[in-house]
Design a protein around this motif. Structure first.
Motif, PDB file in Angstrom:
ATOM      1  N   PHE A   1     -64.466  34.608   4.332  1.00 36.31           N
ATOM      2  CA  PHE A   1     -65.078  35.598   3.792  1.00 36.31           C
ATOM      3  C   PHE A   1     -66.361  36.059   4.602  1.00 36.31           C
ATOM      4  O   PHE A   1     -66.858  37.386   4.787  1.00 36.31           O
ATOM      5  CB  PHE A   1     -65.572  35.188   2.088  1.00 36.31           C
ATOM      6  N   ARG A   2     -67.263  35.115   4.935  1.00 28.84           N
ATOM      7  CA  ARG A   2     -68.759  35.180   5.463  1.00 28.84           C
ATOM      8  C   ARG A   2     -68.415  35.463   7.107  1.00 28.84           C
ATOM      9  O   ARG A   2     -69.166  35.461   7.860  1.00 28.84           O
ATOM     10  CB  ARG A   2     -69.581  34.165   5.243  1.00 28.84           C
ATOM     11  N   ARG A   3     -67.072  35.491   7.463  1.00 31.31           N
ATOM     12  CA  ARG A   3     -66.595  35.672   8.865  1.00 31.31           C
ATOM     13  C   ARG A   3     -67.325  34.758   9.942  1.00 31.31           C
ATOM     14  O   ARG A   3     -67.896  34.934  11.142  1.00 31.31           O
ATOM     15  CB  ARG A   3     -67.178  36.963   9.242  1.00 31.31           C
ATOM     16  N   LEU A   4     -67.270  33.399   9.530  1.00 35.37           N
ATOM     17  CA  LEU A   4     -67.971  32.575  10.099  1.00 35.37           C
ATOM     18  C   LEU A   4     -67.691  32.449  11.697  1.00 35.37           C
ATOM     19  O   LEU A   4     -68.572  32.293  12.606  1.00 35.37           O
ATOM     20  CB  LEU A   4     -67.581  31.096   9.480  1.00 35.37           C
ATOM     21  N   VAL A   5     -66.321  32.600  11.880  1.00 32.78           N
ATOM     22  CA  VAL A   5     -65.808  32.353  13.348  1.00 32.78           C
ATOM     23  C   VAL A   5     -66.443  33.308  14.233  1.00 32.78           C
ATOM     24  O   VAL A   5     -67.117  33.593  15.364  1.00 32.78           O
ATOM     25  CB  VAL A   5     -64.426  32.289  13.627  1.00 32.78           C
ATOM     26  N   GLU A   6     -66.209  34.836  13.600  1.00 37.17           N
ATOM     27  CA  GLU A   6     -66.710  35.981  14.541  1.00 37.17           C
ATOM     28  C   GLU A   6     -68.273  35.956  14.749  1.00 37.17           C
ATOM     29  O   GLU A   6     -68.732  36.353  15.526  1.00 37.17           O
ATOM     30  CB  GLU A   6     -66.645  37.317  13.550  1.00 37.17           C
TER      31      GLU A   6
ATOM     32  N   ASP B   1     -72.183  34.866  22.343  1.00 34.34           N
ATOM     33  CA  ASP B   1     -71.907  35.854  23.353  1.00 34.34           C
ATOM     34  C   ASP B   1     -73.054  36.764  23.788  1.00 34.34           C
ATOM     35  O   ASP B   1     -73.031  37.828  24.351  1.00 34.34           O
ATOM     36  CB  ASP B   1     -70.953  36.995  23.043  1.00 34.34           C
ATOM     37  N   GLY B   2     -74.234  36.672  23.059  1.00 33.78           N
ATOM     38  CA  GLY B   2     -75.522  37.397  23.237  1.00 33.78           C
ATOM     39  C   GLY B   2     -75.162  38.750  22.402  1.00 33.78           C
ATOM     40  O   GLY B   2     -75.976  39.695  22.741  1.00 33.78           O
ATOM     41  N   ARG B   3     -74.402  38.934  21.429  1.00 31.35           N
ATOM     42  CA  ARG B   3     -74.331  39.847  20.551  1.00 31.35           C
ATOM     43  C   ARG B   3     -75.007  39.718  19.219  1.00 31.35           C
ATOM     44  O   ARG B   3     -74.263  40.140  18.188  1.00 31.35           O
ATOM     45  CB  ARG B   3     -72.922  40.175  20.310  1.00 31.35           C
ATOM     46  N   TRP B   4     -76.221  39.095  19.180  1.00 32.19           N
ATOM     47  CA  TRP B   4     -76.830  38.799  18.130  1.00 32.19           C
ATOM     48  C   TRP B   4     -77.196  40.015  17.034  1.00 32.19           C
ATOM     49  O   TRP B   4     -76.809  39.737  15.557  1.00 32.19           O
ATOM     50  CB  TRP B   4     -78.314  38.409  18.555  1.00 32.19           C
ATOM     51  N   ALA B   5     -77.364  40.980  17.342  1.00 32.22           N
ATOM     52  CA  ALA B   5     -77.335  42.087  16.582  1.00 32.22           C
ATOM     53  C   ALA B   5     -76.386  42.667  15.907  1.00 32.22           C
ATOM     54  O   ALA B   5     -76.435  43.518  14.940  1.00 32.22           O
ATOM     55  CB  ALA B   5     -78.188  43.494  17.447  1.00 32.22           C
ATOM     56  N   GLU B   6     -75.048  42.172  16.252  1.00 31.50           N
ATOM     57  CA  GLU B   6     -73.866  42.635  15.807  1.00 31.50           C
ATOM     58  C   GLU B   6     -73.671  41.929  14.420  1.00 31.50           C
ATOM     59  O   GLU B   6     -72.768  42.440  13.591  1.00 31.50           O
ATOM     60  CB  GLU B   6     -72.526  42.607  16.675  1.00 31.50           C
ATOM     61  N   GLY B   7     -74.168  40.729  14.119  1.00 34.27           N
ATOM     62  CA  GLY B   7     -73.963  39.944  13.024  1.00 34.27           C
ATOM     63  C   GLY B   7     -74.313  40.561  11.803  1.00 34.27           C
ATOM     64  O   GLY B   7     -73.206  40.691  10.785  1.00 34.27           O
ATOM     65  N   ARG B   8     -75.262  41.028  11.571  1.00 29.10           N
ATOM     66  CA  ARG B   8     -75.651  41.720  10.253  1.00 29.10           C
ATOM     67  C   ARG B   8     -75.087  42.973  10.001  1.00 29.10           C
ATOM     68  O   ARG B   8     -74.304  43.048   8.739  1.00 29.10           O
ATOM     69  CB  ARG B   8     -77.346  41.967  10.266  1.00 29.10           C
ATOM     70  N   PRO B   9     -74.733  43.911  10.737  1.00 33.52           N
ATOM     71  CA  PRO B   9     -73.875  45.059  10.315  1.00 33.52           C
ATOM     72  C   PRO B   9     -72.458  44.710   9.878  1.00 33.52           C
ATOM     73  O   PRO B   9     -71.871  45.187   8.925  1.00 33.52           O
ATOM     74  CB  PRO B   9     -73.823  46.003  11.809  1.00 33.52           C
ATOM     75  N   ALA B  10     -71.963  43.673  10.615  1.00 36.06           N
ATOM     76  CA  ALA B  10     -70.502  43.063  10.135  1.00 36.06           C
ATOM     77  C   ALA B  10     -70.579  42.660   8.683  1.00 36.06           C
ATOM     78  O   ALA B  10     -69.617  43.028   8.127  1.00 36.06           O
ATOM     79  CB  ALA B  10     -70.237  42.116  11.254  1.00 36.06           C
ATOM     80  N   LEU B  11     -71.501  42.074   8.363  1.00 37.71           N
ATOM     81  CA  LEU B  11     -71.502  41.398   7.064  1.00 37.71           C
ATOM     82  C   LEU B  11     -72.023  42.343   6.217  1.00 37.71           C
ATOM     83  O   LEU B  11     -71.832  42.220   4.952  1.00 37.71           O
ATOM     84  CB  LEU B  11     -72.448  40.095   6.837  1.00 37.71           C
ATOM     85  N   LEU B  12     -72.609  43.582   6.358  1.00 36.16           N
ATOM     86  CA  LEU B  12     -73.172  44.614   5.565  1.00 36.16           C
ATOM     87  C   LEU B  12     -71.894  45.233   4.783  1.00 36.16           C
ATOM     88  O   LEU B  12     -72.004  46.079   3.673  1.00 36.16           O
ATOM     89  CB  LEU B  12     -74.028  45.612   6.138  1.00 36.16           C
ATOM     90  N   LYS B  13     -70.759  45.046   5.499  1.00 36.41           N
ATOM     91  CA  LYS B  13     -69.694  45.840   4.759  1.00 36.41           C
ATOM     92  C   LYS B  13     -69.029  45.041   3.872  1.00 36.41           C
ATOM     93  O   LYS B  13     -68.064  45.258   3.357  1.00 36.41           O
ATOM     94  CB  LYS B  13     -68.669  46.062   6.011  1.00 36.41           C
ATOM     95  N   ILE B  14     -69.114  43.546   3.883  1.00 34.98           N
ATOM     96  CA  ILE B  14     -68.417  42.903   2.691  1.00 34.98           C
ATOM     97  C   ILE B  14     -69.085  42.832   1.453  1.00 34.98           C
ATOM     98  O   ILE B  14     -70.389  42.779   1.152  1.00 34.98           O
ATOM     99  CB  ILE B  14     -68.192  41.587   3.394  1.00 34.98           C
ATOM    100  N   PRO B  15     -68.498  42.560   0.211  1.00 34.99           N
ATOM    101  CA  PRO B  15     -69.191  42.420  -1.051  1.00 34.99           C
ATOM    102  C   PRO B  15     -69.769  41.077  -1.090  1.00 34.99           C
ATOM    103  O   PRO B  15     -69.595  40.128  -0.565  1.00 34.99           O
ATOM    104  CB  PRO B  15     -67.571  42.597  -2.026  1.00 34.99           C
ATOM    105  N   ARG B  16     -70.599  41.036  -2.315  1.00 38.30           N
ATOM    106  CA  ARG B  16     -70.882  39.758  -2.655  1.00 38.30           C
ATOM    107  C   ARG B  16     -69.761  38.814  -3.160  1.00 38.30           C
ATOM    108  O   ARG B  16     -68.781  39.284  -3.807  1.00 38.30           O
ATOM    109  CB  ARG B  16     -71.869  39.899  -3.748  1.00 38.30           C
ATOM    110  N   LEU B  17     -70.124  37.432  -2.833  1.00 38.74           N
ATOM    111  CA  LEU B  17     -68.934  36.584  -3.377  1.00 38.74           C
ATOM    112  C   LEU B  17     -68.748  36.334  -4.899  1.00 38.74           C
ATOM    113  O   LEU B  17     -67.455  36.510  -5.486  1.00 38.74           O
ATOM    114  CB  LEU B  17     -69.177  35.204  -2.741  1.00 38.74           C
ATOM    115  N   MET B  18     -69.846  36.188  -5.514  1.00 36.96           N
ATOM    116  CA  MET B  18     -69.881  36.232  -6.944  1.00 36.96           C
ATOM    117  C   MET B  18     -69.107  37.453  -7.695  1.00 36.96           C
ATOM    118  O   MET B  18     -69.106  38.605  -7.291  1.00 36.96           O
ATOM    119  CB  MET B  18     -71.218  36.093  -7.501  1.00 36.96           C
TER     120      MET B  18
END
Ligand SMILES: O=C(O)CC[C@@H](O)C(=O)O
Length: 347
Positions: free
Chosen positions: A121-126, A133-150
């Motif tokens: 759900f939180r895309r841990l491996v990605e 891979d030095g793609r720090w800035a890509e982490g947040r936008p990827a998760l901004l697309k997912i809903p809240r778990l609750m």
């Protein structure tokens, strides 16, 4: 000369029952047994196991040919809940009880299923890869697309002991839960805060589908293309049961074509997978190596439980968990307690 001959595959070990194991309802003497390590190939195993009094079936398929060659075997023990590595039908035909351990590692597998759910759900491996891979800035936008778990829905296919333990873990996360299991009483589902449902309802309404169907021929490829097509587009499929319950080609297609969002799998149809299994190269897949049951405690408990089942039968008593209990009626074994199973060996 030792009284009994117990055959195990190389490297598999068990412990003769001690006195503090919770299943021990009768004190047992240590068995006077010669433990023979057999080769893993069928012919070699048969040669070693022909005159065995008991077999610990680990890491080798116990086929009909092996079973038919056994001359004095009184019990085949398994160190797993799944009984797919033994031809139980052939054992039943020969009147040999087969034992498994359905309740030794429930907590571990439930932890693992919950971990796969959260990791998928939180895309841990990605996320981990992005940081490395030095793609720090890509982490947040990827998760901004997912809903809240609750408030998301978790659907179980099969609601045996492991699924029930997952439900206990999932409840505090605020997940709505439903389950499909024609063999489990609805009251047991309600007790776990889970709504009874049809397979179609579980597939079409769940954000997470957690597969727990046992390793039985009746549920081979229980989920096929039509089932993955019924699932929600953003849903996550989790499997900690058996790979064979799923038509893997259809699952791959579902992931490639975006019918579902992610699969988090501890089990595969072929283990270990061949290097060209497409799942290995897919970003939307989280994999572990059929390790959900593993823990130091489980390993110890497994050895003790296997030894206990062996010891019971060799000392003339019914085993605790027999997957073909009908054979016990026809043995000279002493009934020391009813076999307690709420729906069968994999519940
Ligand atoms: O041998 C293991 O550790 C896994 C066994 C597990 O899949 C089972 O069926 O009990």
């Amino acid at each position: 000369m030792p009284k009994y001959r117990v055959v195990t595959p190389k490297g598999a070990s068990f412990t003769v029952a001690g006195s503090d194991y919770s299943y021990e309802r009768e004190a047992l003497d240590p068995i006077d047994a010669e433990i023979v390590e057999a080769p893993a190939d069928e012919a070699g195993f048969i040669a070693a196991a022909k005159n065995a009094d008991a077999i610990y079936a680990k890491g080798i398929p116990i086929t009909k040919s092996i079973i038919d060659a056994l001359e004095s075997c009184k019990v085949i023990t398994l160190g797993s809940v799944g009984v797919d590595s033994v031809d139980v039908k052939a054992a039943t035909a020969r009147g040999i009880p087969v034992t498994n351990i359905p309740d030794t590692f429930i907590e571990e597998v439930a932890d693992h299923a919950m971990m796969l759910l959260l990791a998928g759900f939180r895309r841990l491996v990605e996320q981990d890869r992005m940081v490395r891979d030095g793609r720090w800035a890509e982490g947040r936008p990827a998760l901004l697309k997912i809903p809240r778990l609750m408030g998301q829905t978790l659907g179980f296919i099969s609601f045996g002991r492991v699924a029930r333990a997952v439900a206990k873990r999932a409840a505090p996360f605020g997940l709505r839960m439903m389950a499909y299991d024609p063999f489990i009483q609805e009251t047991l589902m309600y007790e776990h805060g889970v709504i009874p449902a049809t397979l179609n309802e579980v597939l079409s309404q769940s954000d997470f589908v957690s597969m727990h169907a046992p390793a039985r021929p009746e549920v081979h490829h229980m989920l096929t293309e039509k089932h993955f097509r019924q699932m929600k587009k953003g849903s996550i499929f989790i499997n900690t049961g058996r790979g064979a319950t799923v038509d893997e080609e259809s699952l791959i297609k579902a992931l490639q074509e975006g019918w579902i969002a992610h699969a988090a799998l501890d089990v595969l149809e072929k283990e270990p997978p061949s290097h060209n299994n497409p799942l290995l190269g897919m970003e939307n897949v989280t994999l572990t190596a059929h390790v959900a049951s593993a823990s130091a405690r489980f390993d110890e408990a497994r050895k003790r439980r296997v030894g206990y089942e062996l010891s019971l039968v060799l000392q003339g008593m019914w085993p605790v968990s027999c997957v073909n209990p009908s054979v016990l009626q026809n043995t000279a074994l002493r009934r020391w307690q009813p076999v307690s199973m709420d729906r069968g060996p994999n519940s």
